[in-house]
Design an enzyme around this catalytic site. Structure first.
Site, PDB file in Angstrom:
ATOM      1  N   LYS A  18      20.667  45.214  65.199  1.00 42.25           N
ATOM      2  CA  LYS A  18      21.047  46.609  65.413  1.00 42.25           C
ATOM      3  C   LYS A  18      21.174  46.895  66.893  1.00 42.25           C
ATOM      4  CE  LYS A  18      16.926  48.309  67.069  1.00 42.25           C
ATOM      5  NZ  LYS A  18      16.741  48.888  68.421  1.00 42.25           N
ATOM      6  N   ALA A 105      12.682  39.505  70.623  1.00 38.50           N
ATOM      7  CA  ALA A 105      12.115  40.449  71.606  1.00 38.50           C
ATOM      8  C   ALA A 105      13.205  40.990  72.518  1.00 38.50           C
ATOM      9  CB  ALA A 105      11.002  39.789  72.421  1.00 38.50           C
ATOM     10  N   GLY A 106      14.367  41.319  71.916  1.00 39.10           N
ATOM     11  CA  GLY A 106      15.502  41.755  72.714  1.00 39.10           C
ATOM     12  C   GLY A 106      15.906  43.192  72.488  1.00 39.10           C
ATOM     13  N   MET A 108      16.790  44.400  69.592  1.00 42.33           N
ATOM     14  CA  MET A 108      17.823  44.398  68.567  1.00 42.33           C
ATOM     15  C   MET A 108      17.244  44.260  67.166  1.00 42.33           C
ATOM     16  SD  MET A 108      20.822  42.221  70.482  1.00 42.33           S
ATOM     17  CE  MET A 108      22.102  42.884  69.400  1.00 42.33           C
ATOM     18  N   GLY A 110      15.183  42.067  65.840  1.00 48.34           N
ATOM     19  CA  GLY A 110      15.220  40.738  65.240  1.00 48.34           C
ATOM     20  C   GLY A 110      14.078  40.479  64.280  1.00 48.34           C
ATOM     21  N   GLY A 111      12.845  40.731  64.704  1.00 49.40           N
ATOM     22  CA  GLY A 111      11.704  40.538  63.814  1.00 49.40           C
ATOM     23  C   GLY A 111      11.720  41.514  62.655  1.00 49.40           C
ATOM     24  N   ALA A 113      14.387  42.853  61.315  1.00 53.77           N
ATOM     25  CA  ALA A 113      15.438  42.412  60.398  1.00 53.77           C
ATOM     26  C   ALA A 113      14.917  41.318  59.476  1.00 53.77           C
ATOM     27  CB  ALA A 113      16.645  41.921  61.187  1.00 53.77           C
ATOM     28  N   ASP A 145      11.205  49.925  62.746  1.00 53.16           N
ATOM     29  CA  ASP A 145      12.600  49.479  62.700  1.00 53.16           C
ATOM     30  C   ASP A 145      12.938  48.684  61.440  1.00 53.16           C
ATOM     31  OD1 ASP A 145      13.213  50.642  65.113  1.00 53.16           O
ATOM     32  OD2 ASP A 145      13.121  48.787  66.270  1.00 53.16           O
TER      33      ASP A 145
END
Length: 312
Positions: A18, A105-106, A108, A110-111, A113, A145
């Protein structure tokens, strides 16, 4: 991405990254969280999460960012699977295989998702038939998130970010993401945001999304959307990592319609006018040596969905 080997009875779910088109952050609440108003867009960087019954809990990393995947019980995907098992009274262990193409850890998700994908995969593997509200409740318990990747598309979020409502967005938007090789702690960024606000004496209003952003999405107007991009956490991310501001400014100078830190960072997201413009921007940023890992994507895309597997 390179697919992880699969086991018999494996269920695989594909889930998107995202980007926050706007992120408005309210005052710190008594529970330590902040009220948020944000608009998410799902973009075409995907992880694939595969689950299969196994004789012990394990995480098998694979893909572009495999090296950064935690393999212990702190992995959010493991926590998601164990939450489903606990809620639904299932006494089985799983092998969870993560093919990771979303930066870690960006900023976006990731974890998050991967956790969302695991919820959906476990529902399919165990034949639970969980409804949307049940899955959303578990997602919110896991993290702010985690709910959005189940939906995908473009959506407004409130509360801690877990209350999701779809947003009409016309057309396709083209992105370039400059991914840092050094992560930023989300709690540290929020703490720095609070510190900067306290130091300046800034009055913090209730978070609200700008009408300009919503109008740009309804019209599919990339130029207007570029002007409306905003992130209240960006000054804190710049304070902790000043080079991110230099990167953001360079991307805008090279022709991006808009640029900002995504979420709590450190990924910097650039909106471009077209696929070709995204290619040109990537070349310019790489040639200027201001960004290492550059990824192109488009949005909005669909949320988490099962791509292979059925329960046995």
């Amino acid at each position: 991405m390179t697919a992880a080997p699969t086991l018999p009875g494996t269920v695989t779910v594909r889930v998107p990254a995202k980007v926050n088109l706007q992120l408005k952050v309210g005052q710190r609440r008594a529970d330590g969280y902040h009220d948020l108003a944000t608009v998410f867009q799902a973009v075409s960087l995907h992880d694939q999460v595969s689950v299969a019954r196994w004789d012990a809990w394990e995480v098998v990393p694979s893909g572009t960012y495999a090296a950064g995947i935690p393999t212990d019980e702190g992995n959010l995907a493991v926590r998601a699977a164990k939450l489903v098992a606990e809620r639904c009274h299932i006494d089985e262990s799983l092998s969870i295989r993560i093919d990771k193409d979303i930066p870690i850890a960006g900023g976006m998700a990731g974890g998050s998702a991967d956790a969302a994908a695991t919820l959906l995969a476990c529902d399919q593997l165990w034949g639970l038939g969980l409804d949307r509200d049940e899955m959303a409740s578990m997602a919110a318990e896991l993290g702010s998130d985690v709910t959005f990747p189940l939906h995908g598309g473009t959506a407004m979020a409130s509360g801690r970010g877990e209350q999701i409502a779809p947003v009409l967005a016309r057309g396709t938007f083209y992105w370039v993401f400059a991914v840092s090789d050094q992560g930023l702690s989300t709690p540290a960024v929020y703490a720095e945001c609070d510190r900067l606000r306290e130091r300046s004496g800034e009055r913090v209003p209730s978070p609200e999304i700008d009408a300009e952003l919503m109008g740009a999405l309804r019209q599919g107007d990339a130029v207007a959307l570029g002007r409306a991009l905003h992130n209240d956490l960006e000054p804190a991310a710049f304070s902790l990592r000043p080079e991110l501001k230099e990167l953001r400014d360079a991307g805008v100078d090279f022709g991006a319609l808009g640029g900002m830190v995504s979420g709590s960072g450190p990924t910097v997201a650039f909106l471009t006018a077209s696929h070709e413009a995204a290619l040109d921007l990537s070349v310019s940023l790489a040639a200027a040596d201001v960004a290492g890992d550059l990824r192109r994507a488009k949005g909005p895309v669909h949320g988490a969905h099962v791509v292979t597997g059925s329960r046995d």
